[in-house]
Design a protein around this motif. Structure first.
Motif, PDB file in Angstrom:
ATOM      1  N   ASP A 143       1.192  -0.721   0.076  1.00 54.80           N
ATOM      2  CA  ASP A 143       0.276  -0.130   0.000  1.00 54.80           C
ATOM      3  C   ASP A 143       1.384   1.178   0.014  1.00 54.80           C
ATOM      4  OD1 ASP A 143      -2.239  -1.816  -0.197  1.00 54.80           O
ATOM      5  OD2 ASP A 143      -2.374  -0.912   1.890  1.00 54.80           O
ATOM      6  N   SER A 144       2.216   1.171  -0.749  1.00 52.63           N
ATOM      7  CA  SER A 144       3.329   2.261  -0.595  1.00 52.63           C
ATOM      8  C   SER A 144       3.353   2.756   1.023  1.00 52.63           C
ATOM      9  CB  SER A 144       2.423   3.331  -1.791  1.00 52.63           C
ATOM     10  OG  SER A 144       2.176   2.844  -2.662  1.00 52.63           O
ATOM     11  N   ILE A 145       3.079   2.334   2.022  1.00 43.25           N
ATOM     12  CA  ILE A 145       3.488   3.180   2.971  1.00 43.25           C
ATOM     13  C   ILE A 145       5.139   2.929   3.392  1.00 43.25           C
ATOM     14  CG2 ILE A 145       3.403   2.697   5.376  1.00 43.25           C
ATOM     15  CD1 ILE A 145       0.066   1.944   5.127  1.00 43.25           C
ATOM     16  N   ARG A 146       5.947   3.354   3.217  1.00 49.71           N
ATOM     17  CA  ARG A 146       6.982   3.619   3.928  1.00 49.71           C
ATOM     18  C   ARG A 146       7.893   2.758   5.280  1.00 49.71           C
ATOM     19  NH1 ARG A 146      10.713   8.476   5.478  1.00 49.71           N
ATOM     20  NH2 ARG A 146      12.736   7.968   4.886  1.00 49.71           N
ATOM     21  N   TYR A 147       9.197   1.735   4.704  1.00 50.22           N
ATOM     22  CA  TYR A 147       9.668   1.166   5.764  1.00 50.22           C
ATOM     23  C   TYR A 147      11.122   1.661   6.041  1.00 50.22           C
ATOM     24  CZ  TYR A 147      10.697  -2.476   8.973  1.00 50.22           C
ATOM     25  OH  TYR A 147      11.415  -3.367   9.850  1.00 50.22           O
ATOM     26  N   TYR A 148      10.706   2.591   6.961  1.00 46.40           N
ATOM     27  CA  TYR A 148      11.899   3.066   7.475  1.00 46.40           C
ATOM     28  C   TYR A 148      12.987   2.004   8.624  1.00 46.40           C
ATOM     29  CZ  TYR A 148      16.228   6.226   8.194  1.00 46.40           C
ATOM     30  OH  TYR A 148      17.071   6.503   8.417  1.00 46.40           O
ATOM     31  N   ASN A 149      13.888   1.750   8.881  1.00 53.72           N
ATOM     32  CA  ASN A 149      13.887   1.211  10.188  1.00 53.72           C
ATOM     33  C   ASN A 149      15.521   0.978   9.666  1.00 53.72           C
ATOM     34  OD1 ASN A 149      13.904  -0.113  13.117  1.00 53.72           O
ATOM     35  ND2 ASN A 149      12.991  -1.872  11.740  1.00 53.72           N
ATOM     36  N   LYS A 150      16.549   0.986  11.192  1.00 52.95           N
ATOM     37  CA  LYS A 150      17.910   0.961  11.208  1.00 52.95           C
ATOM     38  C   LYS A 150      17.745  -0.132  12.683  1.00 52.95           C
ATOM     39  CE  LYS A 150      18.853   5.490  11.525  1.00 52.95           C
ATOM     40  NZ  LYS A 150      19.351   6.994  12.095  1.00 52.95           N
ATOM     41  N   VAL A 151      18.831  -1.289  11.709  1.00 55.44           N
ATOM     42  CA  VAL A 151      18.571  -2.411  13.105  1.00 55.44           C
ATOM     43  C   VAL A 151      20.156  -3.122  13.035  1.00 55.44           C
ATOM     44  CG1 VAL A 151      17.551  -4.820  13.273  1.00 55.44           C
ATOM     45  CG2 VAL A 151      16.148  -3.124  11.664  1.00 55.44           C
ATOM     46  N   SER A 152      20.390  -3.514  13.887  1.00 56.13           N
ATOM     47  CA  SER A 152      21.570  -4.031  14.683  1.00 56.13           C
ATOM     48  C   SER A 152      21.399  -5.318  14.059  1.00 56.13           C
ATOM     49  CB  SER A 152      22.530  -3.842  15.379  1.00 56.13           C
ATOM     50  OG  SER A 152      23.487  -4.981  16.085  1.00 56.13           O
ATOM     51  N   VAL A 153      22.109  -6.370  12.945  1.00 60.09           N
ATOM     52  CA  VAL A 153      22.064  -7.441  12.511  1.00 60.09           C
ATOM     53  C   VAL A 153      23.325  -8.190  12.930  1.00 60.09           C
ATOM     54  CG1 VAL A 153      20.634  -7.230  10.773  1.00 60.09           C
ATOM     55  CG2 VAL A 153      23.288  -7.398  10.583  1.00 60.09           C
ATOM     56  N   GLU A 154      23.415  -9.605  13.098  1.00 58.11           N
ATOM     57  CA  GLU A 154      24.087 -11.040  13.503  1.00 58.11           C
ATOM     58  C   GLU A 154      25.583 -10.179  12.035  1.00 58.11           C
ATOM     59  OE1 GLU A 154      23.179 -14.456  14.976  1.00 58.11           O
ATOM     60  OE2 GLU A 154      21.115 -13.368  15.388  1.00 58.11           O
ATOM     61  N   LYS A 155      26.247 -10.357  12.880  1.00 54.72           N
ATOM     62  CA  LYS A 155      27.386 -10.484  12.258  1.00 54.72           C
ATOM     63  C   LYS A 155      27.488 -11.325  11.300  1.00 54.72           C
ATOM     64  CE  LYS A 155      32.757 -10.298  12.613  1.00 54.72           C
ATOM     65  NZ  LYS A 155      34.087 -10.146  12.550  1.00 54.72           N
ATOM     66  N   PRO A 156      27.492 -13.047  11.051  1.00 52.04           N
ATOM     67  CA  PRO A 156      27.126 -13.070   9.545  1.00 52.04           C
ATOM     68  C   PRO A 156      26.238 -12.989   8.366  1.00 52.04           C
ATOM     69  CG  PRO A 156      26.933 -14.659  11.534  1.00 52.04           C
ATOM     70  CD  PRO A 156      27.015 -13.493  11.646  1.00 52.04           C
ATOM     71  N   VAL A 157      25.345 -11.912   8.946  1.00 50.93           N
ATOM     72  CA  VAL A 157      24.464 -11.582   8.281  1.00 50.93           C
ATOM     73  C   VAL A 157      24.341 -10.116   7.454  1.00 50.93           C
ATOM     74  CG1 VAL A 157      22.004  -9.977   7.952  1.00 50.93           C
ATOM     75  CG2 VAL A 157      22.041 -12.420   9.671  1.00 50.93           C
ATOM     76  N   PHE A 158      25.604  -9.454   8.500  1.00 52.97           N
ATOM     77  CA  PHE A 158      26.274  -8.126   7.731  1.00 52.97           C
ATOM     78  C   PHE A 158      26.888  -8.526   7.030  1.00 52.97           C
ATOM     79  CE2 PHE A 158      28.767  -4.820   7.964  1.00 52.97           C
ATOM     80  CZ  PHE A 158      27.760  -3.684   7.991  1.00 52.97           C
ATOM     81  N   LYS A 159      27.468  -9.752   6.766  1.00 54.79           N
ATOM     82  CA  LYS A 159      29.067 -10.281   5.663  1.00 54.79           C
ATOM     83  C   LYS A 159      28.295 -10.317   5.034  1.00 54.79           C
ATOM     84  CE  LYS A 159      32.759  -9.220   7.901  1.00 54.79           C
ATOM     85  NZ  LYS A 159      33.724  -8.322   8.272  1.00 54.79           N
TER      86      LYS A 159
END
Length: 503
Positions: free
Chosen positions: A271-287
């Motif tokens: 429905d064109s709703i903006r998703y804005y989020n800052k999330v700290s993730v686990e290191k393997p996910v980041f890599k």
């Protein structure tokens, strides 16, 4: 629609004018060539006046109209299903109008055509009385298909999608479907730890396809993201879900705001709703994300080896009936249950407990990104409420003075009559203080809720048995949480759940 900002948009105007010209006679086409020179003011005024006149009708006239509407509801608003008379949800087709769509929809302004009997497929049982089409018309088709739950359908002309007439949410059939949905989510609770262990293992897989699936599943589980279905290019606004994320939708920060491995999301969801989020993730996910983004353009797919079919097939192998959507239902319901345990104070009055309930519901709405734009009337209604609070404060102060006066009088006279007066004044003060407390809670709730839509999760993602059990446990009337329509929809849960129900 002239009052709406949609009509100021160029794409809306172009689509409208293009469709309107197709409806014109050749003479009209010769005259009407520029939308800017057209004045719809009189037509607009006609409908505004008509609307105002309807509002101003005397009570008897309004009652007459209501009776006519009830008669139509009685005739067309019910069907017989398995011997039971069931209410139909939407028994009217939409009138012709201009299509709006959600967000920046490329087809906004196009003409929605009138639905004719010749467009409609009727679905009923062979031995039933088949509804008559309007005089001079015939149905497109009459079917006897008991494997589907719709009663009539047609294809709308803009997106070429099927529209259906369905049973009311309060019907037995819908209730059973609802119950099954929450039971699948409850089954997920028993295997979710195994699934999490599996996708963690897959982060290190030699196959990039498995790695992408594992990271996407982590997001669907941790952030309650929608899976995101494939759509026709250019058919709808540019909205995405987890599987269809592009490189431009995320930014990676090795460190941000004192946290490590932060992913910054910014995209348009359903429905064109903006998703804005800052999330700290686990290191393997980041890599892994760094690896997926390597040598790609901003417009490239983040998970190019992944689609929802592949993802859901994998989930189906892990648990019968499991799809990405079940994670949203599961995480929403578990969050509500846990938040209610943390936030509910048994000592609170009903208003205080309801504030706790709304705060728990709000935690779910934030998780599921159920936003709304601040209502236009918000500032004014807050102002009105604040004025009421100020007036009530004044009443409380006056009542406090009255109590003091009465106590002084009793001290001086020690008369029974004076003692009775003290009790009477104290009772009034207590009542006014409770009213003020209720208003303050209402203001807090309103302020915290201004950009959050609580209804979506309440109706679609939260197992109603959690709410019913909470109400029964703390002596909260169900109607304080569910309105009449919601109580009809969740009748199965109200009958079923005891106060010790656990999701």
């Amino acid at each position: 629609m002239l009052d709406h900002e949609y009509t100021t948009k160029e794409i809306f105007q172009n689509n409208f004018f293009h469709d309107w010209r197709k409806e014109m006679t050749s003479e009209e086409q010769e005259i009407i060539k520029d939308l800017d020179k057209c004045d719809f003011g009189e037509i607009h005024k006609y409908f505004v006046d008509k609307n105002e006149a309807r509002k101003a009708l005397p009570k008897e006239e309004k009652q007459k109209l209501k009776e006519e509407a009830d008669k139509i509801q009685e005739e067309y608003g019910y069907c017989i299903l398995d011997g039971h008379r069931e209410k139909i949800g939407n028994f009217k087709t939409e009138p012709p109008g201009l299509f709006r769509g959600r967000g920046e929809h490329p087809k906004m302004g196009m003409l929605k055509k009138r639905i004719m009997p010749e467009d409609v497929i009727i679905n009923c049982s062979k031995d039933s009385k088949i509804p008559e089409p309007p005089e001079g018309h015939k149905w497109k088709e009459v079917r006897f298909d008991n494997t589907v739950t719709w009663l009539a359908s047609w294809t709308e002309n803009i997106q070429n999608t099927l529209k259906y007439i369905m049973l009311n949410p309060s019907s037995k059939l819908k209730g059973e479907k609802d119950w099954q949905k929450y039971e699948v989510a409850r089954r997920l609770k028993d295997v979710v730890h195994t699934i999490r262990a599996q996708y963690r293992k897959d982060w290190k897989s030699k196959e990039i396809k498995k790695r992408q699936r594992a990271v996407a599943l982590y997001f669907i589980d941790k952030l309650a993201l929608r899976a995101g279905n494939e759509k026709e290019e250019g058919e709808t606004a540019d909205t995405v879900g987890c599987c269809s994320l592009r490189v431009e939708h995320i930014q990676l920060h090795p460190q941000l705001d004192g946290q490590e491995h932060v992913v910054e999301f910014d995209f348009l969801g359903k429905d064109s709703i903006r998703y804005y989020n800052k999330v700290s993730v686990e290191k393997p996910v980041f890599k892994n994300l760094q690896l997926f983004m390597k040598n790609k353009d901003p417009s490239d797919d983040l998970f190019e080896h992944l689609n929802t079919t592949f993802l859901n097939k994998h989930l189906q192998d892990l648990m019968d009936g499991l799809t990405a959507k079940v994670f949203r239902t599961y995480n929403a319901s578990i969050t509500l249950q846990e938040q209610l345990k943390v936030l509910t104070n048994p000592e609170d009055n009903v208003a205080g407990k309801l504030l706790s309930y709304n705060r728990a519901n709000r935690a779910v709405a934030i998780l599921c990104n159920h936003q709304r734009s601040i209502p236009k009337t918000f500032a004014r209604s807050m102002q009105v409420l604040q004025e009421k609070i100020d007036a009530k404060k004044k009443q409380v102060e006056e009542a406090q003075e009255e109590v003091k006066k009465a106590e002084d009088e009793f001290k001086d006279t020690k008369e029974a009559k004076a003692e009775v007066n003290v009790e009477k004044k104290k009772k009034l003060l207590k009542r006014l203080e409770e009213q003020l407390a209720r208003m303050n809670i209402q203001a807090t709730d309103k302020e915290e809720n201004k950009q959050i839509a609580l209804g979506t999760s309440k109706l679609n993602y939260l197992d109603p048995r959690i709410t019913v059990a909470w109400c029964k446990k703390f002596g909260i009337p169900i109607e304080k949480v569910y309105n009449k329509t919601q109580r009809e929809k969740f009748a199965w849960a109200i009958d079923m759940a005891g106060e010790d129900f656990e999701f």
